[in-house]
Design a protein around this motif. Structure first.
Motif, short mmCIF file in Angstrom:
data_model
loop_
_atom_site.label_atom_id
_atom_site.label_comp_id
_atom_site.label_asym_id
_atom_site.label_seq_id
_atom_site.Cartn_x
_atom_site.Cartn_y
_atom_site.Cartn_z
N LEU A 323 0.85 -1.01 -0.10
CA LEU A 323 -0.42 0.07 0.03
C LEU A 323 0.54 0.83 -0.34
O LEU A 323 1.54 1.33 0.66
N HIS A 324 0.49 2.19 -0.66
CA HIS A 324 0.81 3.93 -0.29
C HIS A 324 0.36 4.78 -0.50
O HIS A 324 -0.19 4.61 -1.49
N PRO A 325 0.60 5.33 0.32
CA PRO A 325 -0.83 6.21 0.94
C PRO A 325 -0.60 7.81 -0.28
O PRO A 325 0.72 7.89 -0.06
N VAL A 326 -1.80 8.18 -0.85
CA VAL A 326 -1.37 9.24 -1.52
C VAL A 326 -1.82 10.42 -0.67
O VAL A 326 -1.48 11.44 -0.82
N SER A 327 -3.07 10.52 -0.41
CA SER A 327 -3.70 10.93 0.73
C SER A 327 -4.77 10.93 1.24
O SER A 327 -4.94 9.89 1.48
N VAL A 328 -5.21 11.77 2.11
CA VAL A 328 -5.81 11.12 3.65
C VAL A 328 -7.44 10.37 2.69
O VAL A 328 -7.76 9.37 3.63
N THR A 329 -7.55 10.33 1.23
CA THR A 329 -8.85 9.43 0.89
C THR A 329 -8.17 9.16 -0.19
O THR A 329 -8.98 8.65 -0.67
#
Length: 429
Positions: A323-329
């Motif tokens: 997983l790679h968080p791009v933004s809060v959503t």
């Protein structure tokens, strides 16, 4: 349990500890941009984050690009054979020096002003150097290097140069990593390609999913209907007392779905090989002894468990989920298929077909999971005064002799472990 009744909706002055209260989680953890920014600084830039597998970097010059939080990095094997993880950012004006996802290179050159760097990150050259005389020393401006740790071929990196040794961070998860690698059936594990997609939801929603056995027969009902009866029976773990979840410490957890495949080296001969693999058995039997054929075929579905390594990678039966968080959503997911390095082509091809059927772009698993994750994100806005529950199995969770918290595979011990680590890191100064 009574924990939800004690939940108090988030107040402006809430501490991070208030937001993850053991058996309940505040919905703002999925929706608050300020919390997301703090997670990048306090979690992703402070701990060990998985970036690559050694099979992706076989030769000097082999590289791949990755993300740690929002920061782009290059994972590369230099001429000495050492694996380096370098910030993908020119020391001049900050442009990325590598845009390809993977390949082989002799170095990296910035496309903006042609500053060039070696595989070890050292600044090798810059054009029109006259303007830099007595201004720049090349030795002072390498690509910034991260701390690197490797365990069982799994490459991790950290911006935190003072971080604890990787083996200490992995802790009890090391035993399960070792078991996972046995699906090579005597051959080393290798990556076989990947499927990348994004979903409109917070990264922690996916983090919760990998050791969430409770959703499997509901969300993946059509998948279970699409496979042969033997595979469907193998994955029917809802009422199996031997199917358990373990909280392994440091946010890691494991969910056992196929107990007889936890240690693939153990085989009493009682398990019937699946009829769907008869063509593989026939082909392998031409050149291999029966026991080796059996060992390979029993490994085609991978290990019998999902292992979640906090914060960003899962070793899920027969593939890596990153997983790679791009933004809060928004979160990007990579599903990386695995095979046997040097193993028979027919077996690796069969593993790819299994991967495509569930996790591939036209498979059953990815679309169904992604829709569920997006619905959680949408619902988190609707229920801002009600908690997210992670309390399943509290009434039957027990502590093993080694300190692991253990419950049934459908219970939420893995989620509670992840949020305990989340809280620990978010509260740490």
């Amino acid at each position: 349990m009574n924990a939800p009744l004690r939940f108090h909706p988030r107040k402006p002055d809430s501490s991070y500890a208030d937001l993850a209260q053991g058996a309940v989680v505040d919905p703002s953890l999925y929706t608050d941009p300020q919390i997301f920014e703090a997670e990048m600084e306090k979690i992703f830039y402070k701990t060990w984050v998985w970036v690559a597998h050694e099979s992706e970097l076989r030769n000097p010059g082999d590289f791949k690009t990755a993300q740690i939080g929002r920061q782009p990095v290059i994972v590369v094997r230099d001429r000495s054979g050492k694996v380096n993880v370098l910030e993908n950012r020119c020391r001049h004006r900050g442009a990325t020096v590598c845009e390809k996802h993977k390949g082989n290179a002799t170095g990296f050159t910035c496309p903006y002003h042609s500053w060039s760097y070696g595989l070890d990150g050292k600044l090798r050259g810059l054009p029109y150097p006259e303007g830099y005389e007595d201004v720049v020393e090349k030795a002072d401006l390498p690509l910034q290097g991260l701390r690197v740790g490797i365990y069982a071929g799994m490459i991790f990196a950290s911006f935190n140069q003072d971080i604890e040794p990787l083996e200490d961070f992995l802790g009890h998860a090391r035993h399960w990593i070792d078991l996972f690698m046995k699906q090579g059936a005597g051959y080393p594990i290798k990556t076989q390609g990947e499927h990348k997609f994004s979903f409109k939801g917070n990264w922690k929603i996916q983090l919760e999913n990998t050791t969430d056995g409770y959703h499997f027969p509901v969300v993946h009902k059509t998948f279970l209907q699409s496979v042969d009866a033997e595979t469907s029976e193998m994955l029917s773990f809802m009422t199996d007392d031997q199917s358990i979840t373990r909280a392994l410490g440091n946010g890691h957890s494991v969910m056992v779905m196929v107990p007889e495949h936890v240690d693939l080296d153990i085989d009493d001969g009682s398990e019937q090989l699946q009829e769907r693999f008869s063509h593989v058995i026939d082909e392998l039997s031409k050149d291999m002894p029966p026991e080796k054929v059996r060992r390979i075929v029993r490994s085609l579905h991978g290990a019998g468990f999902n292992l979640n390594l906090f914060p960003n990678v899962a070793m899920s039966m027969s593939f890596f989920r990153v997983l790679h968080p791009v933004s809060v959503t928004e979160t990007q997911i990579r599903h990386i298929a695995l095979g046997m390095d040097g193993g028979p082509e027919i077996a690796n091809r069969e593993r790819m077909r299994i991967h495509e059927h569930f996790q591939g772009p036209f498979g059953f698993g990815s679309p169904d999971d992604a829709e569920a994750w997006e619905r959680v994100q949408i619902g988190s806005y609707a229920g801002r005064d009600a908690p997210i529950l992670v309390n399943r199995g509290l009434n039957r969770e027990w502590v093993d002799d080694n300190g692991d918290k253990v419950s049934h595979s459908t219970d939420e011990s893995g989620m509670r472990e992840a949020y305990a680590m989340w809280k620990k890191m978010m509260e740490k100064e």
